[in-house]
Design an enzyme around this catalytic site. Sequence first.
Site, PDB file in Angstrom:
ATOM      1  N   ILE A 108      -2.208  -1.112  -3.701  1.00 20.79           N
ATOM      2  CA  ILE A 108      -3.204  -0.359  -2.947  1.00 20.79           C
ATOM      3  C   ILE A 108      -2.765   1.095  -2.881  1.00 20.79           C
ATOM      4  O   ILE A 108      -1.725   1.408  -2.300  1.00 20.79           O
ATOM      5  CB  ILE A 108      -3.366  -0.953  -1.538  1.00 20.79           C
ATOM      6  CG1 ILE A 108      -3.722  -2.435  -1.613  1.00 20.79           C
ATOM      7  CG2 ILE A 108      -4.423  -0.181  -0.750  1.00 20.79           C
ATOM      8  CD1 ILE A 108      -3.614  -3.165  -0.290  1.00 20.79           C
ATOM      9  N   ASP A 165       0.842  -1.196   0.000  1.00 19.40           N
ATOM     10  CA  ASP A 165       0.000   0.000   0.000  1.00 19.40           C
ATOM     11  C   ASP A 165       0.877   1.246   0.000  1.00 19.40           C
ATOM     12  O   ASP A 165       1.940   1.273   0.629  1.00 19.40           O
ATOM     13  CB  ASP A 165      -0.907   0.010   1.225  1.00 19.40           C
ATOM     14  CG  ASP A 165      -0.140   0.087   2.534  1.00 19.40           C
ATOM     15  OD1 ASP A 165      -0.240   1.117   3.211  1.00 19.40           O
ATOM     16  OD2 ASP A 165       0.585  -0.875   2.866  1.00 19.40           O
ATOM     17  N   SER A 166       0.436   2.258  -0.736  1.00 22.25           N
ATOM     18  CA  SER A 166       1.118   3.548  -0.782  1.00 22.25           C
ATOM     19  C   SER A 166       2.564   3.377  -1.269  1.00 22.25           C
ATOM     20  O   SER A 166       2.783   2.861  -2.371  1.00 22.25           O
ATOM     21  CB  SER A 166       1.048   4.215   0.592  1.00 22.25           C
ATOM     22  OG  SER A 166       1.425   5.563   0.525  1.00 22.25           O
ATOM     23  N   ALA A 167       3.577   3.756  -0.468  1.00 22.33           N
ATOM     24  CA  ALA A 167       4.958   3.501  -0.877  1.00 22.33           C
ATOM     25  C   ALA A 167       5.215   2.013  -1.027  1.00 22.33           C
ATOM     26  O   ALA A 167       6.037   1.587  -1.850  1.00 22.33           O
ATOM     27  CB  ALA A 167       5.927   4.099   0.140  1.00 22.33           C
TER      28      ALA A 167
END
Length: 298
Positions: A165, A137-139
């Site tokens: 994500i 998720d994200s990074a």
Amino acid sequence: MKTQLKAAVIRSAVKAGTRLRWLGKTAKHIVVQKSDIETGHGRIRLRIYQPPGEGPFPVVVYYHGGGWVIGDLVVYDPLCRDLCDHSNCIVVAVDYRLAPEHPFPAAPEDCLAALKWTYEHISLYGGQPNAIAVAGDSAGGNLAAVTALQARQCLPGVVKGQVLIYPVTDHYEPGTPSYEENAKGPVLTRKLMVWFWDTYLKGSPLLDAGQTRHPRATPLIRDDLDNLPPTLLLTAERDPLRDDGASYAERLQRHDNQVQYSLYAGACHGFVGLQGPKPDHNKAMGEISMWLGKLFAA
């Protein structure tokens, strides 16, 4: 020193907040084993989450979010337990090196090493080495995407799918509409995302002065996005990174890759895992688990 102090403060706050939101709600029945692995750049920690039953089980290698600066195995323990419980997959959580102590490309180096270790050793934990997906998720979504690209070359055929994500896929300049609309959050702000990027890239041995993009940092800029595994990509409407994810899904499709894209209306950055088991989190866990089930049944 100032950057390290800021990172330490944010790391502590995120850890405390996530623990509070998941208090009494984690999947305690999931078996968790710990391992340290050699990466060639030092040792990193893994947590291996095993669902109940005999197996062998499919495997998800999970890279946590946090702007390459924050997040760790403790913060993401509830999410990894929940993903393991819902998907009936072994989840391998990776404690990759963080900036500013370890700037780019330390994180993608560790993430690839963790994938290689998983492929070579997961059968000892009841996992199927021929049924591995990467996720984050994200990074961590950025790192999952970059790891899939790296593996295409050096571990061909190992990654069967990728779950991204609200991934970071490009540098923050020029700003996209979602960066402008959600500049002040909620949750993730443009200012914080700028700090994450600057902290991640500062001092990188791979970048020239002023360089902000690299094939292993900004996958959206790449021209070689063909022959990648099937992708599930989720974004949140109220998130600066919304357009990063949508653009990457579009580019993957343009290169004839199989992509399932979902925009979670009204959702904020961090709705998967960090905000606790709320309705959007539960919906996403259902979508991810169903997608993984179809992927590994194929």
